[in-house]
Enzyme design. Structure first.
Site, PDB file in Angstrom:
ATOM      1  N   ARG A  37       0.856  -1.185   0.000  1.00 25.56           N
ATOM      2  CA  ARG A  37       0.000   0.000   0.000  1.00 25.56           C
ATOM      3  C   ARG A  37       0.893   1.237   0.000  1.00 25.56           C
ATOM      4  NH1 ARG A  37      -2.432  -3.280   4.195  1.00 25.56           N
ATOM      5  NH2 ARG A  37      -4.516  -4.002   3.594  1.00 25.56           N
ATOM      6  N   LYS A  52      -2.245  -1.791  10.345  1.00 21.92           N
ATOM      7  CA  LYS A  52      -3.180  -1.216  11.302  1.00 21.92           C
ATOM      8  C   LYS A  52      -3.588  -2.279  12.327  1.00 21.92           C
ATOM      9  CE  LYS A  52      -3.458   2.773   9.185  1.00 21.92           C
ATOM     10  NZ  LYS A  52      -3.035   4.043   9.767  1.00 21.92           N
ATOM     11  N   HIS A  70      -2.090   2.472  -6.183  1.00 20.59           N
ATOM     12  CA  HIS A  70      -3.062   1.398  -5.988  1.00 20.59           C
ATOM     13  C   HIS A  70      -3.228   0.559  -7.248  1.00 20.59           C
ATOM     14  CE1 HIS A  70      -5.395   0.090  -2.627  1.00 20.59           C
ATOM     15  NE2 HIS A  70      -6.445  -0.138  -3.381  1.00 20.59           N
ATOM     16  N   ARG A 122      -0.545  -1.901  -7.260  1.00 21.56           N
ATOM     17  CA  ARG A 122      -0.886  -2.973  -6.307  1.00 21.56           C
ATOM     18  C   ARG A 122      -1.881  -3.939  -6.967  1.00 21.56           C
ATOM     19  NH1 ARG A 122      -1.514  -4.296  -0.656  1.00 21.56           N
ATOM     20  NH2 ARG A 122      -3.685  -4.599  -0.026  1.00 21.56           N
ATOM     21  N   HIS A 130      -5.151  -8.583   3.429  1.00 24.31           N
ATOM     22  CA  HIS A 130      -6.605  -8.490   3.495  1.00 24.31           C
ATOM     23  C   HIS A 130      -7.134  -9.342   4.641  1.00 24.31           C
ATOM     24  CE1 HIS A 130      -6.865  -7.465  -1.085  1.00 24.31           C
ATOM     25  NE2 HIS A 130      -6.589  -6.408  -0.354  1.00 24.31           N
ATOM     26  N   TYR A 187      -9.719  -9.642  -7.366  1.00 25.24           N
ATOM     27  CA  TYR A 187      -8.596  -9.761  -8.291  1.00 25.24           C
ATOM     28  C   TYR A 187      -8.675 -10.994  -9.176  1.00 25.24           C
ATOM     29  CZ  TYR A 187      -6.596  -6.161  -5.340  1.00 25.24           C
ATOM     30  OH  TYR A 187      -6.396  -5.006  -4.660  1.00 25.24           O
TER      31      TYR A 187
END
Length: 315
Positions: free
Chosen positions: A155, A179, A244, A247, A270, A279
């Site tokens: 990211r 996070k 992005h 990515r 994810h 994807y």
């Protein structure tokens, strides 16, 4: 304290999302204003708890939209789905409740992606830059940035905040802490490690960041600008290229090459496999080719055709 609360709640995260929309997606001013209006209205309806909303909350919100036109509901739903996808992608939520929003004739769009020829053109443009004698350190930095974005699927925020020593010359992976303190292992190509090693020679020893800028690290906005400039130089429309999008290209090209979806989920960080499944938009022609080449029935057909051909030649 939840991850959303720690990040500042609805107002702060709506602001971050709109900043991303303007910088990364190149959204027009009117689009950003419309998204802001839809998100703030939804936040007010949910008493400032939009970021923490669950399926039941979104069902109530959808019921509130019943009197609106299908076009209005589709626009509002699209804004909120994109917002929740952003929260999940950036690690502010461990799930994406967007599926609970109404879909009045709308279908979820596929992510923008670059094909292999586009990627080749980007790297050719970088190679031409660093072939200069002496190479500009800014071009060496760009080479390291693009190698890490496309080669590891990082990211933008993860890439910008990498410590100076995050990439070790003898270790083919990164350990990232995302996070909520969640760690994940990200593979590194030899090319990426080599590009970083060359760039790091131009980074001050005392710098805490691999990509420093002023008193902090390189900003997301500046990264977007650098990539769009590179795209234009490579003959690719700048609005098709962003951190992005690289990515996305990392993910789709890995899947097209036979990567396992669960392994890709882990590499991308994810929380929900459903986020990774976007994807799987491999083109139909490759799927047909794969079935013909790998399916046992395809092999049986090849053997039958060979026997028939042999009989004809012997007749």
């Amino acid at each position: 304290m939840t991850e959303v609360s720690a990040a500042g709640g609805d107002r702060a995260l709506i602001g971050r999302f709109l900043e991303m929309m303007a910088a990364e997606s190149g959204a027009a001013k009117n689009t950003v204003l419309a998204y802001r209006s839809d998100l703030e209205l939804a936040s007010r309806f949910l008493e400032g708890r939009l970021c923490d909303a669950g399926a039941d909350d979104l069902a109530r919100l959808g019921a509130e939209w019943l009197a609106l036109s299908k076009a209005s509901v589709a626009r509002k739903s699209a804004a909120l789905r994109r917002f929740f996808a952003f929260l999940a992608e950036e690690g502010f939520r461990s799930d994406d409740p967007g599926a609970a929003l109404p879909r009045p004739g709308a279908s979820r769009g596929l992510p923008k992606v670059l094909d292999h020829a586009d990627i080749d053109r980007l790297f050719e443009a970088i190679a031409a830059r660093i072939a200069r004698d002496p190479p500009d350190p800014n071009d060496l930095r760009l080479a390291a940035l693009v190698e890490l974005l496309y080669g590891s699927g990082l990211r933008a925020t993860e890439l910008m905040s990498l410590p100076r020593r995050a990439v070790a010359p003898d270790r083919p992976y990164l350990i990232l802490r995302g996070k909520g303190g969640k760690e994940r292992l990200v593979p590194l190509s030899d090319r990426a490690r080599a590009a970083v090693a060359v760039w790091r020679q131009h980074v001050a020893e005392e710098s805490p960041w691999l990509f420093p800028s002023g008193k902090s690290h390189l900003s997301r906005i500046r990264l977007y600008q650098l990539l769009k400039g590179l795209a234009a130089e490579a003959g690719i429309p700048p609005d098709r290229v962003s951190p992005h999008v690289l990515r996305h290209a990392f993910a789709t090209h890995l899947l097209a090459g036979g990567a396992d979806l669960r392994a890709l989920q882990s590499m991308l960080g994810h929380a929900d496999i459903a986020t990774t499944e976007i994807y799987t938009h491999v083109d139909a022609s490759r799927l047909v080719e794969l079935v013909n080449a790998r399916h046992p029935l395809g092999e049986a057909q090849d053997r039958l055709a060979a026997r028939v051909d042999a009989k004809r030649r012997g007749a």
